[in-house]
Design a protein around this motif. Structure first.
Motif, PDB file in Angstrom:
ATOM      1  N   GLU A  26       0.835  -1.211   0.000  1.00 28.61           N
ATOM      2  CA  GLU A  26       0.000   0.000   0.000  1.00 28.61           C
ATOM      3  C   GLU A  26       0.864   1.253   0.000  1.00 28.61           C
ATOM      4  O   GLU A  26       0.579   2.232  -0.687  1.00 28.61           O
ATOM      5  N   ARG A  27       1.958   1.210   0.768  1.00 28.19           N
ATOM      6  CA  ARG A  27       2.865   2.366   0.809  1.00 28.19           C
ATOM      7  C   ARG A  27       3.523   2.590  -0.548  1.00 28.19           C
ATOM      8  O   ARG A  27       3.642   3.732  -1.013  1.00 28.19           O
ATOM      9  N   LEU A  28       3.912   1.513  -1.199  1.00 29.34           N
ATOM     10  CA  LEU A  28       4.524   1.647  -2.521  1.00 29.34           C
ATOM     11  C   LEU A  28       3.521   2.189  -3.534  1.00 29.34           C
ATOM     12  O   LEU A  28       3.874   2.996  -4.406  1.00 29.34           O
ATOM     13  N   ILE A  29       2.261   1.747  -3.430  1.00 31.69           N
ATOM     14  CA  ILE A  29       1.227   2.272  -4.325  1.00 31.69           C
ATOM     15  C   ILE A  29       1.055   3.761  -4.096  1.00 31.69           C
ATOM     16  O   ILE A  29       0.907   4.551  -5.041  1.00 31.69           O
ATOM     17  N   SER A  30       1.077   4.177  -2.826  1.00 33.69           N
ATOM     18  CA  SER A  30       0.929   5.589  -2.496  1.00 33.69           C
ATOM     19  C   SER A  30       2.078   6.419  -3.052  1.00 33.69           C
ATOM     20  O   SER A  30       1.869   7.531  -3.544  1.00 33.69           O
ATOM     21  N   LEU A  64      -1.944  -7.464  -4.409  1.00 31.60           N
ATOM     22  CA  LEU A  64      -2.217  -6.134  -4.937  1.00 31.60           C
ATOM     23  C   LEU A  64      -3.660  -5.714  -4.679  1.00 31.60           C
ATOM     24  O   LEU A  64      -3.930  -4.543  -4.400  1.00 31.60           O
ATOM     25  N   ALA A  65      -4.592  -6.659  -4.762  1.00 35.44           N
ATOM     26  CA  ALA A  65      -5.996  -6.336  -4.496  1.00 35.44           C
ATOM     27  C   ALA A  65      -6.167  -5.858  -3.055  1.00 35.44           C
ATOM     28  O   ALA A  65      -6.855  -4.865  -2.789  1.00 35.44           O
ATOM     29  N   HIS A  66      -5.542  -6.565  -2.116  1.00 37.14           N
ATOM     30  CA  HIS A  66      -5.632  -6.157  -0.716  1.00 37.14           C
ATOM     31  C   HIS A  66      -4.930  -4.824  -0.481  1.00 37.14           C
ATOM     32  O   HIS A  66      -5.420  -3.974   0.285  1.00 37.14           O
ATOM     33  N   ALA A  67      -3.797  -4.617  -1.131  1.00 42.84           N
ATOM     34  CA  ALA A  67      -3.073  -3.364  -0.982  1.00 42.84           C
ATOM     35  C   ALA A  67      -3.860  -2.198  -1.577  1.00 42.84           C
ATOM     36  O   ALA A  67      -3.884  -1.095  -1.016  1.00 42.84           O
ATOM     37  N   VAL A  72      -7.317   2.672  -0.757  1.00 42.22           N
ATOM     38  CA  VAL A  72      -8.587   3.394  -0.830  1.00 42.22           C
ATOM     39  C   VAL A  72      -9.064   3.769   0.567  1.00 42.22           C
ATOM     40  O   VAL A  72      -9.515   4.893   0.812  1.00 42.22           O
ATOM     41  N   ARG A  73      -8.954   2.841   1.502  1.00 44.98           N
ATOM     42  CA  ARG A  73      -9.377   3.129   2.874  1.00 44.98           C
ATOM     43  C   ARG A  73      -8.535   4.237   3.500  1.00 44.98           C
ATOM     44  O   ARG A  73      -9.048   5.078   4.247  1.00 44.98           O
ATOM     45  N   ALA A  74      -7.233   4.236   3.213  1.00 45.55           N
ATOM     46  CA  ALA A  74      -6.361   5.276   3.752  1.00 45.55           C
ATOM     47  C   ALA A  74      -6.763   6.650   3.222  1.00 45.55           C
ATOM     48  O   ALA A  74      -6.789   7.638   3.961  1.00 45.55           O
ATOM     49  N   VAL A  75      -7.092   6.716   1.929  1.00 45.65           N
ATOM     50  CA  VAL A  75      -7.535   7.978   1.340  1.00 45.65           C
ATOM     51  C   VAL A  75      -8.850   8.418   1.968  1.00 45.65           C
ATOM     52  O   VAL A  75      -9.041   9.596   2.302  1.00 45.65           O
ATOM     53  N   GLU A  76      -9.777   7.480   2.143  1.00 46.91           N
ATOM     54  CA  GLU A  76     -11.071   7.817   2.734  1.00 46.91           C
ATOM     55  C   GLU A  76     -10.903   8.355   4.155  1.00 46.91           C
ATOM     56  O   GLU A  76     -11.570   9.329   4.539  1.00 46.91           O
ATOM     57  N   ARG A  77     -10.024   7.740   4.933  1.00 47.18           N
ATOM     58  CA  ARG A  77      -9.796   8.228   6.301  1.00 47.18           C
ATOM     59  C   ARG A  77      -9.236   9.646   6.286  1.00 47.18           C
ATOM     60  O   ARG A  77      -9.607  10.482   7.108  1.00 47.18           O
TER      61      ARG A  77
END
Length: 207
Positions: A26-30, A64-67, A72-77
């Motif tokens: 998730e961090r790498l995606i960000s 990747l699906a879980h990440a 998305v959840r991190a952005v929503e928060r």
């Protein structure tokens, strides 16, 4: 042989290795988006051997699906809470929902754009989304609740109204994806444009 624990987990923290791998991806995606994200790159960033990922996930697509869901959840928060039914004004609340949706779609666009050639990841991501969890479902739930409270017309077509607002957000995504090809950016950006969209929706569902 048990998989080698990542250096980040050797201090006795409660985070599992599976959760650590998801958080790392998730961090790498960000930071970089999803394009070119590899198992080796995720493993190195997580501090584990490449093969360790397959002890916790069926394949790269599952990770990747879980990440992506975590992203998305991190952005929503970060975007904060959405209005609750019965509080404020319908116009102000719908504006808040639309601004939230636009910001959400813009923030997650790079991650989804990098996965257009990997439909399996997107399909598995969709399977992880529970009914009522995402912004669209919450918008529909909000409108239904306001109708039940009598703050909207008793026969207000809330589902089509929600689709209009969702469509505006999707237009934002498409406009940004196509901008490099010379297509104009037609998504609402200014407060006046957002207010005009909300007013158009309210003409169809308001009392």
């Amino acid at each position: 042989m048990a998989p080698r624990r990542a250096a980040a987990l050797r201090d006795g923290g409660e985070q599992s290795l599976r959760a650590h791998l998801i958080a790392t991806a998730e961090r790498l995606i960000s930071e970089r988006g999803t394009a070119g994200l590899t198992v080796r790159g995720i493993a190195r960033a997580a501090g584990v051997a490449d093969g360790v990922l397959y002890n916790h996930f069926a394949d790269k697509e599952e990770l990747l699906a879980h990440a992506l869901r975590a992203r998305v959840r991190a952005v929503e928060r970060a975007l904060g809470e959405l209005p609750e039914p019965g509080g404020g004004t319908i116009e102000g609340n719908l504006r808040a929902y639309l601004v939230h949706g636009l910001d959400l779609h813009r923030a997650i666009l790079p991650a989804f754009a990098g996965l257009l050639a990997q439909p399996e990841v997107l399909a598995r991501f969709a399977d992880l989304v529970r009914p009522g969890d995402d912004w669209r479902d919450r918008l529909i739930g909000y409108l239904r609740a306001e109708r039940e409270l009598g703050r909207l017309a008793p026969d207000a077509p809330v589902e089509p109204a929600a689709r209009m607002l969702v469509g505006v957000c999707h237009e934002t995504v498409l406009s940004q994806l196509l901008r490099h090809a010379g297509a104009p950016d037609t998504a609402p950006a200014s407060p006046d444009e957002i207010d005009a969209v909300v007013a158009a929706v309210l003409r169809g569902i308001g009392r």
